[in-house]
Design an enzyme around this catalytic site. Structure first.
Site, PDB file in Angstrom:
ATOM      1  N   PHE A 139       0.866  -1.191   0.000  1.00 54.25           N
ATOM      2  CA  PHE A 139       0.000   0.000   0.000  1.00 54.25           C
ATOM      3  C   PHE A 139       0.896   1.232   0.000  1.00 54.25           C
ATOM      4  O   PHE A 139       1.626   1.474   0.961  1.00 54.25           O
ATOM      5  CB  PHE A 139      -0.952   0.045   1.197  1.00 54.25           C
ATOM      6  CG  PHE A 139      -1.954   1.163   1.038  1.00 54.25           C
ATOM      7  CD1 PHE A 139      -3.148   0.971   0.367  1.00 54.25           C
ATOM      8  CD2 PHE A 139      -1.668   2.449   1.507  1.00 54.25           C
ATOM      9  CE1 PHE A 139      -4.047   2.011   0.156  1.00 54.25           C
ATOM     10  CE2 PHE A 139      -2.559   3.501   1.305  1.00 54.25           C
ATOM     11  CZ  PHE A 139      -3.759   3.272   0.643  1.00 54.25           C
ATOM     12  N   ASP A 224       9.304   3.008   1.748  1.00 50.88           N
ATOM     13  CA  ASP A 224       8.123   3.806   2.074  1.00 50.88           C
ATOM     14  C   ASP A 224       7.901   3.701   3.577  1.00 50.88           C
ATOM     15  O   ASP A 224       7.404   2.696   4.082  1.00 50.88           O
ATOM     16  CB  ASP A 224       6.908   3.290   1.295  1.00 50.88           C
ATOM     17  CG  ASP A 224       5.659   4.113   1.587  1.00 50.88           C
ATOM     18  OD1 ASP A 224       5.649   4.873   2.575  1.00 50.88           O
ATOM     19  OD2 ASP A 224       4.671   3.979   0.840  1.00 50.88           O
ATOM     20  N   LYS A 253       2.325  11.037   7.264  1.00 54.18           N
ATOM     21  CA  LYS A 253       1.508  10.774   8.462  1.00 54.18           C
ATOM     22  C   LYS A 253       2.004  11.517   9.719  1.00 54.18           C
ATOM     23  O   LYS A 253       1.705  12.686   9.881  1.00 54.18           O
ATOM     24  CB  LYS A 253       1.451   9.268   8.693  1.00 54.18           C
ATOM     25  CG  LYS A 253       0.660   8.547   7.575  1.00 54.18           C
ATOM     26  CD  LYS A 253       0.264   7.163   7.993  1.00 54.18           C
ATOM     27  CE  LYS A 253      -0.273   6.336   6.863  1.00 54.18           C
ATOM     28  NZ  LYS A 253      -1.713   6.270   6.759  1.00 54.18           N
TER      29      LYS A 253
END
Ligand code: PLP
Length: 402
Positions: A139, A224, A253
């Protein structure tokens, strides 16, 4: 009131999520409150974005201070905030320079663009032939280029056609990486732990082996760390669990301190230099408000030893979860405070999350069988005990019913 808030949101908002039926109105630290005043322990922390806790006073103060000073000017001008934010981020993570964006997906796109341009201008890949390799079950966000790398049919169906030059190999398999590399491979993009994919932890040594393969073949390795970064897994960056360093990382985030979208693509100067003025940009990326909050988020992370806390409390939490006796539990896995509890597939994890609401615990399933526990890193052992007790009760009730 709950129903009217839900009805209005359902009426006016796109139905691209399926929220639990709780209406949140306030947050403080590890807690959030609903519109009826019920308090919940937030074990989701906005998909790991609220590592510092809700409304951290130092971050809110910084936001207020900067908001009264200067907010958005675009990168058409220099500001007094961006350089020192990026200096802090680079010094902390060990990278030479950074490109500021807003969301995680934008920073991943930035990484892909950097890799492609590096392939053409440095590696010598023929025009329009560059390839990116990613992993099954990944993801990395929701843009069209990124979902073209996804192996989740729902993320892709109906959104084609997709860009060319994207390949997918099994996660956790360095030999598959070696086999997939061609002279045109620009980069290998990988999550050190797959978060949205169900908190999948690859076997020890995986990242190091991939880094060796990439180095040998002159391929960029990009981690990532949007979800795993900034202390979440008990190391500042999750790749640091191994003796390796990727060529580049992506952060997002928690970098926004739970207040703003702030993301970065970080790498070496020789790679970043493929971008020249006008190649790439973002109206909001690196704005002074985001830079001030991002810098303070990094300060608080260090001052409050959030990485060390994630390590200690995460181990405690995992031990507690592993000691739970329930025939419904298939596996507990994760690192630090990124933990997945997999339920045997006779029972939907969503139902367990729904049941936990009544004991004041907010959690969310990822895929159909995994309950994700990714609380703010400031959570205490006492609060963990409350969660574990609630889960124990729910599992018992569900076992009786099923
Ligand atoms: N990369 C990873 C590993 C993620 O977990 C996410 C979001 O969950 C993203 C990228 C995308 O971030 P955003 O939702 O901010 O675009």
């Amino acid at each position: 009131m709950t129903n009217s808030f839900i009805e209005k949101e359902e009426l006016y908002c796109a139905h691209n999520y399926r929220p639990l039926p709780v209406v949140l109105t306030k947050g403080e630290g590890v807690y959030v409150w609903d519109d009826a005043g019920n308090r919940y322990l937030d074990m989701m922390s906005a998909y790991s974005a609220v590592s510092h806790g809700h409304c951290h006073p130092k971050l809110v103060a910084e936001l207020h201070k900067q908001a009264q000073q200067l907010n958005i000017v675009s990168r058409a001008f220099y500001t007094d905030k961006l350089g020192s934010f990026l200096e802090k981020a680079c010094q902390l993570t060990g990278f030479e320079c950074a490109l500021p964006m807003n969301t995680g997906a934008e920073a991943v796109e930035t990484a892909l663009k950097a890799a492609r341009k590096w392939a053409y201008t440095v590696k010598g890949v023929p025009e329009d032939q560059a390839e990116i390799i990613a992993c099954t079950n990944n993801f990395h966000g929701r843009t069209i280029a990124i979902v073209s790398l996804s192996t989740e049919p729902q993320y892709k169906n109906g959104f084609g056609p997709f860009p060319k030059g994207m390949r997918v190999i099994p996660y956790g398999d360095p030999e598959a990486l070696q086999k997939a590399i061609t002279p045109n491979t620009a980069a290998f993009l990988v999550e050190p732990i797959q978060g949205e994919g169900g908190i999948i932890v690859p076997s020890a040594g995986y990242l190091k082996k991939c880094a060796d393969v990439c180095k040998k073949n002159n391929v960029l390795m990009i981690c990532d760390e949007v979800q795993t970064g900034l202390g979440r897994t008990g190391k500042l960056l999750a790749f640091q669990h191994e003796d390796m360093k990727p060529d580049a990382i992506v952060l997002g985030k928690a970098l926004g301190g739970g207040l703003l979208p702030v993301s970065l693509f970080l790498t070496r100067r020789d790679i970043m230099n493929v971008f020249t003025p006008g190649d790439h940009g973002s109206t909001f990326g690196g704005n002074p408000l985001a830079a001030a909050v991002g810098a303070k988020a990094l300060d608080v992370l260090v001052e409050e030893k959030l990485t060390e806390r994630a390590y200690e409390i995460g181990n405690y939490f995992q031990d507690c979860l592993k000691s739970l006796k329930s025939s419904l539990i298939k596996e507990v896995r994760g690192k630090g405070l990124l933990i997945g509890l997999e339920i045997h597939n006779q029972y939907p994890a969503r139902e367990i999350c729904l049941q936990m609401l009544k004991y004041g615990v907010l959690s969310k399933e990822t895929h159909k069988t995994v309950i994700r526990f990714a609380p703010p890193l400031i959570i205490t052992k006492v609060q963990i005990d409350v969660v574990v007790n609630a889960l124990q009760k729910v599992l018992k009730e569900v076992e009786v019913k099923s």
